[in-house]
Design a protein around this motif. Structure first.
Motif, PDB file in Angstrom:
ATOM      1  N   MET A   1      48.133  64.900  85.030  1.00 59.86           N
ATOM      2  CA  MET A   1      47.682  64.175  83.856  1.00 59.86           C
ATOM      3  C   MET A   1      47.003  62.868  84.296  1.00 59.86           C
ATOM      4  O   MET A   1      47.552  62.114  85.089  1.00 59.86           O
ATOM      5  N   LYS A   2      45.838  62.630  83.779  1.00 63.46           N
ATOM      6  CA  LYS A   2      45.058  61.452  84.139  1.00 63.46           C
ATOM      7  C   LYS A   2      45.404  60.291  83.202  1.00 63.46           C
ATOM      8  O   LYS A   2      45.388  60.447  81.983  1.00 63.46           O
ATOM      9  N   MET A   3      45.732  59.147  83.795  1.00 62.35           N
ATOM     10  CA  MET A   3      46.032  57.967  82.978  1.00 62.35           C
ATOM     11  C   MET A   3      44.738  57.255  82.615  1.00 62.35           C
ATOM     12  O   MET A   3      43.850  57.102  83.440  1.00 62.35           O
ATOM     13  N   GLU A   4      44.654  56.842  81.368  1.00 63.02           N
ATOM     14  CA  GLU A   4      43.490  56.090  80.919  1.00 63.02           C
ATOM     15  C   GLU A   4      43.719  54.615  81.194  1.00 63.02           C
ATOM     16  O   GLU A   4      44.757  54.075  80.852  1.00 63.02           O
ATOM     17  N   ARG A   5      42.766  54.007  81.854  1.00 63.93           N
ATOM     18  CA  ARG A   5      42.819  52.573  82.070  1.00 63.93           C
ATOM     19  C   ARG A   5      41.983  51.902  81.001  1.00 63.93           C
ATOM     20  O   ARG A   5      40.913  52.374  80.654  1.00 63.93           O
ATOM     21  N   LYS A   6      42.486  50.811  80.497  1.00 63.01           N
ATOM     22  CA  LYS A   6      41.735  50.071  79.498  1.00 63.01           C
ATOM     23  C   LYS A   6      41.465  48.672  80.019  1.00 63.01           C
ATOM     24  O   LYS A   6      42.259  48.108  80.762  1.00 63.01           O
ATOM     25  N   ARG A   7      40.322  48.160  79.630  1.00 68.70           N
ATOM     26  CA  ARG A   7      39.929  46.807  80.011  1.00 68.70           C
ATOM     27  C   ARG A   7      39.462  46.084  78.773  1.00 68.70           C
ATOM     28  O   ARG A   7      39.029  46.697  77.807  1.00 68.70           O
ATOM     29  N   ARG A   8      39.501  44.780  78.831  1.00 65.57           N
ATOM     30  CA  ARG A   8      38.984  43.981  77.721  1.00 65.57           C
ATOM     31  C   ARG A   8      37.523  43.645  77.979  1.00 65.57           C
ATOM     32  O   ARG A   8      37.136  43.376  79.114  1.00 65.57           O
ATOM     33  N   LYS A   9      36.758  43.656  76.909  1.00 65.29           N
ATOM     34  CA  LYS A   9      35.352  43.254  76.968  1.00 65.29           C
ATOM     35  C   LYS A   9      35.071  42.374  75.752  1.00 65.29           C
ATOM     36  O   LYS A   9      35.601  42.592  74.663  1.00 65.29           O
ATOM     37  N   ALA A  10      34.217  41.392  75.931  1.00 66.66           N
ATOM     38  CA  ALA A  10      33.849  40.499  74.837  1.00 66.66           C
ATOM     39  C   ALA A  10      32.827  41.173  73.931  1.00 66.66           C
ATOM     40  O   ALA A  10      31.965  41.918  74.389  1.00 66.66           O
ATOM     41  N   LEU A  11      32.937  40.884  72.644  1.00 68.98           N
ATOM     42  CA  LEU A  11      32.004  41.406  71.647  1.00 68.98           C
ATOM     43  C   LEU A  11      31.628  40.269  70.711  1.00 68.98           C
ATOM     44  O   LEU A  11      32.503  39.566  70.195  1.00 68.98           O
ATOM     45  N   VAL A  12      30.328  40.087  70.475  1.00 70.95           N
ATOM     46  CA  VAL A  12      29.829  39.015  69.617  1.00 70.95           C
ATOM     47  C   VAL A  12      29.471  39.586  68.249  1.00 70.95           C
ATOM     48  O   VAL A  12      28.767  40.591  68.148  1.00 70.95           O
ATOM     49  N   ASP A  13      29.942  38.927  67.191  1.00 73.87           N
ATOM     50  CA  ASP A  13      29.532  39.279  65.835  1.00 73.87           C
ATOM     51  C   ASP A  13      28.187  38.592  65.609  1.00 73.87           C
ATOM     52  O   ASP A  13      28.116  37.424  65.247  1.00 73.87           O
ATOM     53  N   SER A  14      27.121  39.320  65.877  1.00 75.97           N
ATOM     54  CA  SER A  14      25.784  38.719  65.856  1.00 75.97           C
ATOM     55  C   SER A  14      25.358  38.233  64.474  1.00 75.97           C
ATOM     56  O   SER A  14      24.504  37.360  64.371  1.00 75.97           O
ATOM     57  N   ALA A  15      25.950  38.751  63.416  1.00 70.55           N
ATOM     58  CA  ALA A  15      25.591  38.317  62.062  1.00 70.55           C
ATOM     59  C   ALA A  15      25.992  36.862  61.820  1.00 70.55           C
ATOM     60  O   ALA A  15      25.338  36.163  61.050  1.00 70.55           O
ATOM     61  N   ASP A  16      27.054  36.405  62.486  1.00 71.66           N
ATOM     62  CA  ASP A  16      27.537  35.044  62.266  1.00 71.66           C
ATOM     63  C   ASP A  16      27.359  34.113  63.463  1.00 71.66           C
ATOM     64  O   ASP A  16      27.725  32.950  63.400  1.00 71.66           O
ATOM     65  N   CYS A  17      26.800  34.620  64.557  1.00 71.06           N
ATOM     66  CA  CYS A  17      26.571  33.808  65.747  1.00 71.06           C
ATOM     67  C   CYS A  17      25.536  32.722  65.455  1.00 71.06           C
ATOM     68  O   CYS A  17      24.508  32.993  64.839  1.00 71.06           O
ATOM     69  N   VAL A  18      25.814  31.490  65.910  1.00 68.46           N
ATOM     70  CA  VAL A  18      24.886  30.374  65.688  1.00 68.46           C
ATOM     71  C   VAL A  18      24.037  30.076  66.925  1.00 68.46           C
ATOM     72  O   VAL A  18      23.277  29.118  66.931  1.00 68.46           O
ATOM     73  N   ALA A  19      24.163  30.896  67.960  1.00 68.86           N
ATOM     74  CA  ALA A  19      23.352  30.799  69.179  1.00 68.86           C
ATOM     75  C   ALA A  19      23.393  29.417  69.817  1.00 68.86           C
ATOM     76  O   ALA A  19      22.402  28.923  70.332  1.00 68.86           O
ATOM     77  N   CYS A  20      24.576  28.819  69.834  1.00 66.96           N
ATOM     78  CA  CYS A  20      24.712  27.478  70.404  1.00 66.96           C
ATOM     79  C   CYS A  20      24.718  27.476  71.929  1.00 66.96           C
ATOM     80  O   CYS A  20      24.440  26.459  72.548  1.00 66.96           O
ATOM     81  N   GLY A  21      25.080  28.619  72.523  1.00 68.64           N
ATOM     82  CA  GLY A  21      25.073  28.725  73.973  1.00 68.64           C
ATOM     83  C   GLY A  21      26.348  28.283  74.666  1.00 68.64           C
ATOM     84  O   GLY A  21      26.424  28.296  75.891  1.00 68.64           O
ATOM     85  N   CYS A  22      27.365  27.887  73.916  1.00 66.36           N
ATOM     86  CA  CYS A  22      28.630  27.466  74.539  1.00 66.36           C
ATOM     87  C   CYS A  22      29.229  28.581  75.372  1.00 66.36           C
ATOM     88  O   CYS A  22      29.768  28.341  76.455  1.00 66.36           O
ATOM     89  N   CYS A  23      29.137  29.808  74.890  1.00 65.93           N
ATOM     90  CA  CYS A  23      29.697  30.953  75.615  1.00 65.93           C
ATOM     91  C   CYS A  23      28.953  31.190  76.931  1.00 65.93           C
ATOM     92  O   CYS A  23      29.566  31.528  77.943  1.00 65.93           O
ATOM     93  N   VAL A  24      27.659  30.983  76.907  1.00 72.39           N
ATOM     94  CA  VAL A  24      26.843  31.181  78.103  1.00 72.39           C
ATOM     95  C   VAL A  24      27.282  30.203  79.194  1.00 72.39           C
ATOM     96  O   VAL A  24      27.406  30.577  80.362  1.00 72.39           O
ATOM     97  N   LYS A  25      27.554  28.969  78.803  1.00 75.54           N
ATOM     98  CA  LYS A  25      27.919  27.925  79.764  1.00 75.54           C
ATOM     99  C   LYS A  25      29.256  28.186  80.449  1.00 75.54           C
ATOM    100  O   LYS A  25      29.448  27.777  81.583  1.00 75.54           O
TER     101      LYS A  25
END
Length: 69
Positions: A1-25
């Motif tokens: 039986m193969k175990m599934e590995r899960k990882r976290r990934k970030a997801l942006v709600d683009s409808a409400d994003c203000v494009a400030c760039g804080c996340c990029v920094k």
């Protein structure tokens, strides 16, 4: 039986994003970019799921989701 590995990934709600760039920094692997000054986009292939972007986002539009590794 193969175990599934899960990882976290970030997801942006683009409808409400203000494009400030804080996340990029704060992204340690440069997985986020602001597209045309409108919204941020996460490259899931680069994202390591550290959560720094979500913690820094003033609009609280970034969440971490579990995805199959």
């Amino acid at each position: 039986m193969k175990m599934e590995r899960k990882r976290r990934k970030a997801l942006v709600d683009s409808a409400d994003c203000v494009a400030c760039g804080c996340c990029v920094k704060v992204c340690p692997v440069r997985a986020i970019e602001v597209i045309r000054g409108i919204t941020a986009r996460v490259d899931p292939g680069k994202c390591v799921g550290c959560g720094r972007c979500a913690a820094e986002c003033p609009a609280s539009v970034i969440t971490l989701r579990e995805v199959e590794a």
